[in-house]
Design an enzyme around this catalytic site. Sequence first.
Site, PDB file in Angstrom:
ATOM      1  N   LYS A 106      69.361  69.721 -42.542  1.00 15.02           N
ATOM      2  CA  LYS A 106      68.770  68.600 -43.290  1.00 15.02           C
ATOM      3  C   LYS A 106      67.352  68.948 -43.660  1.00 15.02           C
ATOM      4  O   LYS A 106      66.596  69.471 -42.843  1.00 15.02           O
ATOM      5  CB  LYS A 106      68.770  67.360 -42.373  1.00 15.02           C
ATOM      6  CG  LYS A 106      68.123  66.142 -42.968  1.00 15.02           C
ATOM      7  CD  LYS A 106      69.156  65.167 -43.519  1.00 15.02           C
ATOM      8  CE  LYS A 106      68.557  64.073 -44.362  1.00 15.02           C
ATOM      9  NZ  LYS A 106      68.158  64.529 -45.721  1.00 15.02           N
TER      10      LYS A 106
ATOM     11  N   LYS B  60      66.015  73.542 -45.909  1.00 14.55           N
ATOM     12  CA  LYS B  60      64.995  73.248 -46.928  1.00 14.55           C
ATOM     13  C   LYS B  60      65.337  73.998 -48.194  1.00 14.55           C
ATOM     14  O   LYS B  60      65.923  75.081 -48.145  1.00 14.55           O
ATOM     15  CB  LYS B  60      63.608  73.687 -46.438  1.00 14.55           C
ATOM     16  CG  LYS B  60      62.464  73.056 -47.213  1.00 14.55           C
ATOM     17  CD  LYS B  60      62.069  71.712 -46.646  1.00 14.55           C
ATOM     18  CE  LYS B  60      60.946  71.077 -47.436  1.00 14.55           C
ATOM     19  NZ  LYS B  60      60.292  70.018 -46.654  1.00 14.55           N
TER      20      LYS B  60
HETATM   21  N1  NAI Z   1      57.748  63.365 -49.287  1.00 12.88           N
HETATM   22  C1  NAI Z   1      58.183  63.415 -48.041  1.00 12.88           C
HETATM   23  O1  NAI Z   1      59.090  62.670 -47.636  1.00 12.88           O
HETATM   24  C2  NAI Z   1      57.574  64.356 -47.060  1.00 12.88           C
HETATM   25  C3  NAI Z   1      56.518  65.187 -47.418  1.00 12.88           C
HETATM   26  N2  NAI Z   1      55.958  66.000 -46.468  1.00 12.88           N
HETATM   27  C4  NAI Z   1      54.884  66.912 -46.802  1.00 12.88           C
HETATM   28  O2  NAI Z   1      53.734  66.194 -47.220  1.00 12.88           O
HETATM   29  C5  NAI Z   1      53.004  67.010 -48.147  1.00 12.88           C
HETATM   30  C6  NAI Z   1      52.823  66.222 -49.445  1.00 12.88           C
HETATM   31  O3  NAI Z   1      54.129  65.880 -49.923  1.00 12.88           O
HETATM   32  P1  NAI Z   1      54.348  64.722 -50.990  1.00 12.88           P
HETATM   33  O4  NAI Z   1      53.316  63.679 -50.797  1.00 12.88           O
HETATM   34  O5  NAI Z   1      55.775  64.379 -50.949  1.00 12.88           O
HETATM   35  O6  NAI Z   1      54.070  65.538 -52.341  1.00 12.88           O
HETATM   36  P2  NAI Z   1      53.656  64.962 -53.771  1.00 12.88           P
HETATM   37  O7  NAI Z   1      54.107  65.988 -54.728  1.00 12.88           O
HETATM   38  O8  NAI Z   1      54.097  63.565 -53.927  1.00 12.88           O
HETATM   39  O9  NAI Z   1      52.038  64.959 -53.699  1.00 12.88           O
HETATM   40  C7  NAI Z   1      51.270  66.075 -53.418  1.00 12.88           C
HETATM   41  C8  NAI Z   1      49.806  65.700 -53.509  1.00 12.88           C
HETATM   42  O10 NAI Z   1      49.022  66.833 -53.084  1.00 12.88           O
HETATM   43  C9  NAI Z   1      48.074  67.138 -54.104  1.00 12.88           C
HETATM   44  N3  NAI Z   1      47.773  68.571 -54.083  1.00 12.88           N
HETATM   45  C10 NAI Z   1      48.575  69.570 -54.465  1.00 12.88           C
HETATM   46  N4  NAI Z   1      47.954  70.730 -54.304  1.00 12.88           N
HETATM   47  C11 NAI Z   1      46.738  70.465 -53.803  1.00 12.88           C
HETATM   48  C12 NAI Z   1      45.626  71.236 -53.437  1.00 12.88           C
HETATM   49  N5  NAI Z   1      45.635  72.567 -53.577  1.00 12.88           N
HETATM   50  N6  NAI Z   1      44.548  70.607 -52.924  1.00 12.88           N
HETATM   51  C13 NAI Z   1      44.534  69.268 -52.804  1.00 12.88           C
HETATM   52  N7  NAI Z   1      45.548  68.475 -53.144  1.00 12.88           N
HETATM   53  C14 NAI Z   1      46.629  69.071 -53.645  1.00 12.88           C
HETATM   54  C15 NAI Z   1      48.724  66.685 -55.405  1.00 12.88           C
HETATM   55  O11 NAI Z   1      47.770  66.528 -56.431  1.00 12.88           O
HETATM   56  C16 NAI Z   1      49.349  65.366 -54.926  1.00 12.88           C
HETATM   57  O12 NAI Z   1      48.358  64.366 -54.879  1.00 12.88           O
HETATM   58  C17 NAI Z   1      53.822  68.301 -48.321  1.00 12.88           C
HETATM   59  O13 NAI Z   1      53.358  69.266 -47.411  1.00 12.88           O
HETATM   60  C18 NAI Z   1      55.218  67.859 -47.937  1.00 12.88           C
HETATM   61  O14 NAI Z   1      56.032  68.928 -47.528  1.00 12.88           O
HETATM   62  C19 NAI Z   1      56.371  65.976 -45.162  1.00 12.88           C
HETATM   63  C20 NAI Z   1      57.386  65.160 -44.765  1.00 12.88           C
HETATM   64  C21 NAI Z   1      58.126  64.363 -45.701  1.00 12.88           C
HETATM   65  O1  AKG Z   2      63.949  63.497 -45.534  1.00 12.61           O
HETATM   66  C1  AKG Z   2      64.352  64.592 -45.246  1.00 12.61           C
HETATM   67  O2  AKG Z   2      65.525  64.852 -44.969  1.00 12.61           O
HETATM   68  C2  AKG Z   2      63.414  65.783 -45.215  1.00 12.61           C
HETATM   69  C3  AKG Z   2      61.979  65.505 -45.503  1.00 12.61           C
HETATM   70  C4  AKG Z   2      61.237  66.816 -45.564  1.00 12.61           C
HETATM   71  O3  AKG Z   2      61.553  67.662 -46.385  1.00 12.61           O
HETATM   72  C5  AKG Z   2      60.177  67.115 -44.612  1.00 12.61           C
HETATM   73  O4  AKG Z   2      60.051  66.425 -43.599  1.00 12.61           O
HETATM   74  O5  AKG Z   2      59.448  68.096 -44.830  1.00 12.61           O
END
Ligand code: NAI
Ligand code: AKG
Length: 416
Positions: free
Chosen positions: A72, A108
């Site tokens: 997952k 992933k």
């Molecule tokens: N969406 C989810 O359910 C989950 C996300 N994550 C992690 O959280 C982190 C963010 O994910 P999301 O919020 O989903 O992504 P997203 O794509 O929605 O947002 C990413 C954010 O980071 C910013 N960003 C990108 N590169 C950057 C840089 N070099 N410096 C500063 N800001 C930068 C972007 O402008 C944007 O605001 C990632 O590492 C992701 O793997 C972890 C668990 C679950």
């Molecule tokens: O919701 C999921 O199954 C995975 C979320 C995810 O990609 C993460 O935790 O980095």
Amino acid sequence: MSNHGASDVLHSTQIVIEQALLRLGYDQTIIDFLKEPMRLLCVRIPVRMDDGTTKVFTGYRSQHNDAVGPTKGGVRFHPDVTENEVKALSIWMSLKCGIADLPYGGGKGGVICDPRTMSFRELERLSRGYVRAISQIVGPNKDIPAPDVMTNSQIMAWMMDEYSRIREFDSPGFITGKPLVLGGSKGRETATARGVVIMIHEALRLKGIAMKNARIVIQGFGNAGSYLAKFMHEAGARVIAISDVHGALYNEEGLDIEYLLDRRDSFGNVTNLFPKSISNAELLELECDVLVPAAIENQITEHNAPNVRAAIVVEAANGPTTLEATKILTDRGILLIPDVLASSGGVIVSYFEWVQNNQGYYWDEQEVDDKLKVMMIRGFEHVYEIHRTRKVDMRLAAYMAGVRKMAEAVRFRGWV
Ligand SMILES: NC(=O)C1=CN([C@@H]2O[C@H](COP(=O)(O)OP(=O)(O)OC[C@H]3O[C@@H](n4cnc5c(N)ncnc54)[C@H](O)[C@@H]3O)[C@@H](O)[C@H]2O)C=CC1
Ligand SMILES: O=C(O)CCC(=O)C(=O)O
């Protein structure tokens, strides 16, 4: 956006996995087995672009280990995706599932592309093409994708629809993070941030800092970072800085989070609309109570860790702190809540979504949030107890908590 050192993240993960398994008393064979994903698929995806040309994209799906159950984890659409990054991300998913005690291993996926430069229809064709390319190795009881960086519920909907067409029956349990009308779970959209809030509550309590007016700094304003800013603001904390890929905004009195949320675009961009007060690098070194990297890998390194002026660092992003920086922060008495614990809210509610799809009965948001809280706090207490009693840093403690079940499952199955 610059390359963020993908090969390092795999290598550093392998170092900590090895340390964790050794501390738990496992031998070299299990270490060799769990240091790498058991399956990695690299695919080429031809996509008809709007101008009539065909562009070929490269994608990956990594399945770390399925001894515990189906794998997952999310799918990332990003220009800097690499094979090693996806491998590391799948290992982290195993650890998250292990800490939360979910019946999954880690998986992933990633596609090398830039959705910010693609049209809606091009994105749809890419999403469907990716599913066709990986369809042999995924499925509701094999490997269940979800959203990650620059993918969202619309992309999950296209992917679910494509998979259902291939299998010739509706398969909502194939993917999570779907829109509510297609079997998504209430609370999944906000789950990662909700989980981080729960971790911040626990960490503040340990440090004896009140939530009211606590100074919070958040790097990244996407799914994780923006909802986190909203929830921290609602909880009475002061969000003094946020950032996105373009730069950072800072106000010691607290930013107008409602306004910023209203103005941000679907990729989490907002700072481009304002004169920036500081850079991303400066943001990481602001004096604050809680620093939350919620963007990408390798942001806190040996170079800036000595300058971090936070009491607590909570990793909402995957892999934002290098191993060298982990040691520096720990030695400096900064409480670090590692990614595989802090950001597990997303996969926990994804698990709830899959359970609801399987049973065909849907829960209200309060039920989701209550169950999430119980699981996050249990994970926190478990990791903190290992950290305290085994005298290891929080990252190693989290890896020990996260890998144990998988190693046991591998042994019971008689694989090694
Ligand atoms: N969406 C989810 O359910 C989950 C996300 N994550 C992690 O959280 C982190 C963010 O994910 P999301 O919020 O989903 O992504 P997203 O794509 O929605 O947002 C990413 C954010 O980071 C910013 N960003 C990108 N590169 C950057 C840089 N070099 N410096 C500063 N800001 C930068 C972007 O402008 C944007 O605001 C990632 O590492 C992701 O793997 C972890 C668990 C679950
Ligand atoms: O919701 C999921 O199954 C995975 C979320 C995810 O990609 C993460 O935790 O980095």
